[in-house]
Design a protein around this motif. Structure first.
Motif, PDB file in Angstrom:
ATOM      1  N   THR A 125      33.894  44.551  42.889  1.00 47.19           N
ATOM      2  CA  THR A 125      32.805  45.476  42.610  1.00 47.19           C
ATOM      3  C   THR A 125      33.290  46.850  42.153  1.00 47.19           C
ATOM      4  O   THR A 125      32.751  47.423  41.213  1.00 47.19           O
ATOM      5  N   GLU A 184      28.647  42.908  41.415  1.00 49.29           N
ATOM      6  CA  GLU A 184      28.625  42.491  42.813  1.00 49.29           C
ATOM      7  C   GLU A 184      28.307  40.999  42.873  1.00 49.29           C
ATOM      8  O   GLU A 184      27.189  40.582  42.576  1.00 49.29           O
ATOM      9  N   ASP A 232      27.354  37.468  44.524  1.00 44.89           N
ATOM     10  CA  ASP A 232      26.683  36.891  45.683  1.00 44.89           C
ATOM     11  C   ASP A 232      26.753  35.381  45.486  1.00 44.89           C
ATOM     12  O   ASP A 232      25.817  34.767  44.980  1.00 44.89           O
ATOM     13  N   THR A 286      26.078  46.864  39.253  1.00 47.48           N
ATOM     14  CA  THR A 286      25.752  47.916  40.212  1.00 47.48           C
ATOM     15  C   THR A 286      25.466  49.259  39.561  1.00 47.48           C
ATOM     16  O   THR A 286      24.991  50.161  40.221  1.00 47.48           O
TER      17      THR A 286
END
Length: 68
Positions: free
Chosen positions: A2, A8, A10, A19
């Motif tokens: 990040t 980011e 997931d 971000t």
């Protein structure tokens, strides 16, 4: 991942989220591994995804503040 890329991951949700704008300038990154598969991505200085080659099923989201 990040801090440098502004992305980011997931993995459990199958998503990759930008971000925000990048402080390092535009980046083109090839050969990252996410969920055991290769990820190639180009990111503009504003945080927009220019191009992406991602594992099947991985959703690359838009930066919320930049959606039109």
């Amino acid at each position: 991942m990040t801090a440098l890329t502004g992305l980011e991951p997931d993995v459990p949700a199958g998503r990759l989220r930008p971000t925000g704008p990048l402080s390092v300038g535009a980046l083109t990154i090839t050969g990252l591994t996410i969920a055991g598969e290769r990820l190639d991505v180009a990111i503009g200085t504003d945080g927009r995804i220019g191009s992406v080659s991602a594992p099947a099923g991985l959703i690359v989201e838009e930066l919320a503040a930049l959606r039109s």
